[in-house]
Write an enzyme that holds these catalytic residues in place. Structure first.
Site, PDB file in Angstrom:
ATOM      1  CB  CYS A 139      -5.308  64.386  49.166  1.00 21.38           C
ATOM      2  SG  CYS A 139      -4.607  65.625  48.084  1.00 21.38           S
ATOM      3  NE  ARG A 178      -4.645  61.266  54.250  1.00 21.43           N
ATOM      4  CZ  ARG A 178      -3.840  60.234  54.361  1.00 21.43           C
ATOM      5  NH1 ARG A 178      -3.645  59.697  55.530  1.00 21.43           N
ATOM      6  NH2 ARG A 178      -3.227  59.734  53.316  1.00 21.43           N
ATOM      7  CD1 TRP A 212      -0.345  69.440  52.018  1.00 23.80           C
ATOM      8  CD2 TRP A 212       0.542  68.617  50.128  1.00 23.80           C
ATOM      9  NE1 TRP A 212       0.981  69.760  52.002  1.00 23.80           N
ATOM     10  CE2 TRP A 212       1.558  69.282  50.856  1.00 23.80           C
ATOM     11  CE3 TRP A 212       0.877  68.040  48.909  1.00 23.80           C
ATOM     12  CZ2 TRP A 212       2.869  69.354  50.411  1.00 23.80           C
ATOM     13  CZ3 TRP A 212       2.184  68.114  48.457  1.00 23.80           C
ATOM     14  CH2 TRP A 212       3.166  68.777  49.219  1.00 23.80           C
ATOM     15  CG  ASN A 226      -4.227  60.372  48.930  1.00 28.30           C
ATOM     16  OD1 ASN A 226      -4.015  59.507  49.748  1.00 28.30           O
ATOM     17  ND2 ASN A 226      -3.341  61.300  48.674  1.00 28.30           N
ATOM     18  N   GLY A 227      -3.240  61.019  45.587  1.00 24.46           N
ATOM     19  CA  GLY A 227      -2.114  60.438  44.862  1.00 24.46           C
ATOM     20  C   GLY A 227      -1.734  61.326  43.689  1.00 24.46           C
ATOM     21  CD  GLU A 254      11.535  64.813  66.457  1.00 28.24           C
ATOM     22  OE1 GLU A 254      12.024  64.695  65.329  1.00 28.24           O
ATOM     23  OE2 GLU A 254      10.314  64.902  66.660  1.00 28.24           O
ATOM     24  CE  LYS A 260       7.931  67.492  65.942  1.00 26.32           C
ATOM     25  NZ  LYS A 260       8.291  66.196  65.546  1.00 26.32           N
ATOM     26  CD  GLU A 308       7.519  68.727  62.037  1.00 24.00           C
ATOM     27  OE1 GLU A 308       7.167  67.846  61.259  1.00 24.00           O
ATOM     28  OE2 GLU A 308       7.642  68.510  63.268  1.00 24.00           O
ATOM     29  CG  HIS A 348      34.722  72.555  62.678  1.00 23.91           C
ATOM     30  ND1 HIS A 348      36.070  72.737  62.439  1.00 23.91           N
ATOM     31  CD2 HIS A 348      34.637  71.742  63.763  1.00 23.91           C
ATOM     32  CE1 HIS A 348      36.764  72.032  63.318  1.00 23.91           C
ATOM     33  NE2 HIS A 348      35.920  71.425  64.144  1.00 23.91           N
ATOM     34  CE  LYS A 360       0.662  62.283  62.510  1.00 26.58           C
ATOM     35  NZ  LYS A 360       1.807  62.755  63.293  1.00 26.58           N
TER      36      LYS A 360
HETATM   37  C1  G6P Z   1       5.509  63.901  57.644  1.00 26.80           C
HETATM   38  C2  G6P Z   1       4.957  64.265  59.004  1.00 26.80           C
HETATM   39  C3  G6P Z   1       5.989  63.943  60.083  1.00 26.80           C
HETATM   40  C4  G6P Z   1       6.419  62.480  59.987  1.00 26.80           C
HETATM   41  C5  G6P Z   1       6.894  62.124  58.585  1.00 26.80           C
HETATM   42  C6  G6P Z   1       7.061  60.624  58.429  1.00 26.80           C
HETATM   43  O1  G6P Z   1       6.560  64.742  57.337  1.00 26.80           O
HETATM   44  O2  G6P Z   1       4.607  65.631  59.048  1.00 26.80           O
HETATM   45  O3  G6P Z   1       5.420  64.192  61.349  1.00 26.80           O
HETATM   46  O4  G6P Z   1       7.444  62.251  60.900  1.00 26.80           O
HETATM   47  O5  G6P Z   1       5.932  62.529  57.617  1.00 26.80           O
HETATM   48  O6  G6P Z   1       5.814  60.021  58.590  1.00 26.80           O
HETATM   49  P1  G6P Z   1       5.602  58.494  58.947  1.00 26.80           P
HETATM   50  O7  G6P Z   1       4.117  58.321  59.006  1.00 26.80           O
HETATM   51  O8  G6P Z   1       6.227  57.715  57.831  1.00 26.80           O
HETATM   52  O9  G6P Z   1       6.265  58.246  60.237  1.00 26.80           O
END
Ligand code: G6P
Length: 614
Positions: free
Chosen positions: A2, A27, A74, A100-101, A490, A494, A497, A513, A609
C-alpha cells in the site's frame, strides 16, 4: 505494501497526488482512492484497479482542493473493490484516513464502535480508524480547547493508543481544512518540506520531484501539518524537534529516461550503481565504510555471523556468506527473515547479525533485527534508502548507492548489495589481518566490475532471441554449483516474479536426487558455470539433462568445447564476486521473456516492492 501520499499547500492537490500515486504503484495496485478538502467538506473518490482507473472516475475533475490524501492498495483485509479502497471515512464524514499496515485488533475495535452505534461498510481493518478518531473527537474528556487544531490532534493520538499492529496513516478533518495529521508505527512514512507546501508519502521517490528536504518519523511520532509548518509531537502531545535531511538522489532517477520500463533501466544502471557503491571505500591505508568502526578485539570474539533478509536481498546474503567465510573465516548462516524470527536462533554477544533490505522497510527483516538486538547481538543494516526504518533500528548502517529502485523485481539493488558485502568482508579481514594477498587482488577485481558489467550489457540480442524461443514454456530449471547455485536461485526468482513461468533452482549435483525426473524432451535448463574448479563436474550435470532432451542456456566465463544450445560468455572475475556478473544475463532473460509475453514487468501480479506486513 500500500502506498500513501498527501499534499497540503496552495496548488491543486489532485495532480500532485496523481503523480505521487503513480510513483507509489509498485507498492500495490489493486485499487486506489483520493480525498480532498473542498468548500463543502471532504470529497472521497475511489475505484478498483490501477491508479489510471481512478483518474477516469466521473466527478474526479471537480476536485479543486489544495489539501488531500491518496492511497494505492495491496489488499490484506477485504477483496479489491471500490468500497474496500482507501480513503476510509467515519460515519459522520468528518474524517478521512489513508492507511498502510494492518490493525490486528480491528475486530475488537469494530465491536467496541458497533456497540456505540457506528456502522461499517467495508471488510477492511482500516475503517475502524476514522470512526475511532470520531469517537474520541466527540466523547473523550478532551480538555483541549475545542477551537484549536489540538482537539483534532488529541483525538488522533487517543485513537492511536487503541490500535494494535502496524500503521502509517494520514488523516484529514473537515473541521480543520488547513491541517493534516500523520503518524506511524512499524510502517513507513516520510514528510517532505516545500515552500508554502508540505508533502507526506510512504517513500521518498514518490515526492522526490517536488522536494529534497525530508523528515523521518519514528514510531508513535505525530506530525501536524499546515501548508507553512510541520510540528512534531510524541503520543503525550509533547512537542519534539526533528532533524531535516537533504536527499541527494537526482529527481531524474525516478523517471524512465527513455527506457520502456524501470526494470530495463535499472538493469542498465548497474555499472553506475556498483561504481557508486564502491565509491572511495578502498583508501590507501585501509578500507573504510561510512562510520563503521569495529575493533579487532570485537571481530575476533565473533563466532557466528547471521545474514538475514527476504527475497532478492536474501540471495545477495548467500553470496555474502561465501565472502565472509572465505575471507574472514567466520562461520556464517543465511536466514529468511520470516523464519529466523520464529526459530529461536542461538544469538548472543558473540554473534554478529547483518540485515539486508533495499527498502529498509520489510516488516519481517525489521522484526528479525529487533529480536537479534534484544538477544544481545550487534546489528548491521545494509540498506539503499537513507533514513529508512531499518537504519534507525540497527547499531550500524551501511548504504548501497544504487539510487531509487522502482521496478518490483530487484536488479541493481542485488548487485550493489553483493558489492557492499564484498567490501565489508574485506574490511573485516583487514582488521583481523588475514588473507592480505587475496584481499588486494579482490579489491582490483571489484573495481573492474562496472566495466565488465558494461561489456555484458553491450550484447543482449543473443539473450533476447533465446527468450523468444522459450517464452511459452511452463517450467524452467536453473542449476549451478557453489556460488553459482546462489545465482541460480536469483535467476529463478526473477523469472517467476515477472514472467509467471514456474521454475526451480537446484544445486547441479542434487538434480539426480529428484528433479531430473521432471526433465523431459524440450525442457529448458539454465546452467551457471563460473568456477574453473567445478567446471568439469558442472558440465557432466548439464550433459545429464541434454541426454534427456533438455535445451540448455549456459552462462559461463570459461572456454568450453561443447555443443550446448546457447552459451553466454561473460568476463572472468574472482569467483567470490562472480554473481555480480553472472546474474545480469539472467535478469535480462526474465525481462525479455516477460516482454515477449506482453506482461507488465514493473508491476507483476500480486507482488509489491516493499512488503511492510508480515
Ligand atoms: C519484495 C520485493 C523483492 C525484494 C524483497 C525484499 O518481495 O518484491 O524485490 O527483494 O521484497 O525487499 P527489501 O526491500 O527488504 O530488500
Amino acid at each position: 505494501m500500500c502506498g500513501i501520499v498527501g499534499y497540503i499547500g496552495e496548488k491543486q492537490a489532485k495532480p500532485i497526488l496523481n503523480e505521487g500515486l503513480l510513483r507509489l504503484e509498485y507498492r500495490g495496485y489493486d485499487s486506489a482512492g483520493i480525498a480532498t478538502i473542498e468548500k463543502d467538506g471532504i470529497k472521497n473518490i475511489k475505484n478498483k484497479g490501477r491508479v489510471n482507473a481512478l483518474f477516469e472516475v466521473n466527478g474526479i475533475d471537480a476536485l479543486q482542493g489544495t489539501v488531500g490524501i491518496a492511497h494505492t492498495r495491496w489488499a490484506t483485509h477485504g477483496k479489491p473493490c471500490s468500497v474496500n479502497s482507501h480513503p476510509h471515512m467515519d460515519n459522520s464524514k468528518t474524517f478521512a484516513v489513508v492507511h498502510n499496515g494492518i490493525i490486528e485488533n480491528y475486530a475488537d475495535l469494530r465491536d467496541f464502535l458497533k456497540s456505540r452505534h457506528y456502522e461499517f461498510f467495508s471488510e477492511t481493518d482500516t475503517e475502524v480508524i476514522p470512526n475511532l478518531i470520531h469517537y474520541y473527537y466527540n466523547h473523550s474528556d478532551n480538555t483541549t480547547s475545542s477551537t484549536s487544531e489540538k482537539k483534532f490532534l488529541q483525538a488522533v493520538t487517543d485513537a492511536c493508543k487503541m490500535l494494535k499492529g502496524s500503521y502509517a496513516i494520514a488523516v484529514l478533518c473537515s473541521d480543520y481544512p488547513d491541517n493534516m495529521i500523520v503518524v506511524r508505527q512499524d510502517s513507513p512514512l516520510v514528510i517532505g518540506k516545500g515552500n508554502k507546501e508540505n508533502y507526506i508519502s510512504s517513500d521518498i521517490p514518490a515526492i522526490l520531484p517536488f522536494t529534497k528536504e525530508f523528515y523521518f518519523l519514528n514510531d508513535k511520532e505525530f506530525a501536524l501539518l499546515t501548508k507553512e509548518s510541520i510540528m512534531f509531537y510524541d503520543e503525550n502531545l509533547q512537542t519534539i524537534q526533528k532533524k531535516i535531511h537533504t536527499i541527494t538522489w537526482d529527481s531524474g532517477s525516478v523517471e524512465k529516461d527513455g527506457y520502456p520500463d524501470f526494470m530495463l533501466k535499472e538493469i542498465f544502471e548497474q555499472p553506475k550503481s556498483v561504481k557508486a557503491t564502491i565509491g572511495n571505500k578502498f583508501q590507501k591505508s585501509k578500507t573504510m565504510i561510512g562510520d563503521l568502526n569495529l575493533s579487532k578485539a570485537y571481530l575476533s570474539s565473533i563466532n557466528k555471523i547471521f545474514i538475514v533478509a527476504c527475497g532478492t536481498a536474501m540471495h545477495a546474503g548467500l553470496a555474502g556468506k561465501n565472502l565472509l567465510e572465505n575471507l574472514c573465516q567466520i562461520p556464517s548462516e543465511v536466514d529468511v527473515a520470516s523464519e529466523f524470527r520464529y526459530r529461536d536462533p542461538i544469538i548472543n554477544n558473540q554473534t554478529l547479525c547483518i540485515f539486508i533490505s533495499q527498502s529498509g522497510e520489510t516488516a519481517d527483516t525489521i522484526a528479525a533485527l529487533k529480536l537479534a538486538k534484544a538477544k544481545g547481538s550487534k546489528t548491521i543494516a545494509i540498506s539503499n534508502v537513507i533514513g529508512s526504518s531499518i537504519t534507525r533500528e540497527a547499531d550500524y548502517t551501511i548504504y548501497t548507492y544504487a539510487g531509487p529502485e522502482i521496478a518490483v523485481a530487484s536488479t541493481k539493488a542485488y548487485t550493489s548489495q553483493i558489492t557492499l558485502l564484498a567490501i565489508l568482508a574485506i574490511y573485516f579481514a583487514e582488521i583481523l589481518e588475514i588473507h592480505q594477498d587475496k584481499i588486494e587482488e579482490l579489491k582490483t577485481d571489484i573495481q573492474l566490475l562496472p566495466k565488465k558489467i558494461e561489456t555484458i550489457l553491450k550484447n543482449t540480442s543473443q539473450i533476447e532471441n533465446f527468450a523468444k524461443k522459450i517464452h511459452k514454456e511452463k517450467d524452467i530449471f536453473f542449476i549451478g554449483r557453489g556460488i553459482d547455485e546462489t545465482v541460480a536461485l536469483e535467476g529463478s526468482l526473477k523469472l517467476k516474479e515477472i514472467s509467471y513461468i514456474h521454475s526451480e533452482a537446484y544445486p547441479s549435483g542434487e538434480l539426480k536426487h529428484g528433479p531430473i525426473a521432471l526433465v523431459e524432451n524440450g525442457i529448458t535448463v539454465v546452467s551457471i558455470m563460473t568456477n574453473r574448479l567445478l567446471l568439469e563436474k558442472s558440465i557432466s550435470n548439464v550433459q545429464e539433462v541434454v541426454t534427456r532432451g533438455a535445451k540448455t542456456f549456459i552462462i559461463t566465463n570459461q572456454d568450453m568445447n561443447y555443443d550446448f544450445d546457447e552459451v553466454i560468455m561473460i568476463p572472468k572475475t574472482n569467483t567470490l564476486i562472480s554473481p555480480i556478473l553472472s546474474v545480469i544475463p539472467l535478469q535480462l532473460l526474465a525481462y525479455y521473456i516477460a516482454k515477449e509475453k506482453n506482461l507488465d514487468v514493473d508491476k507483476p501480479r500480486n507482488l509489491a516492492k516493499s512488503v511492510t506486513v508480515e
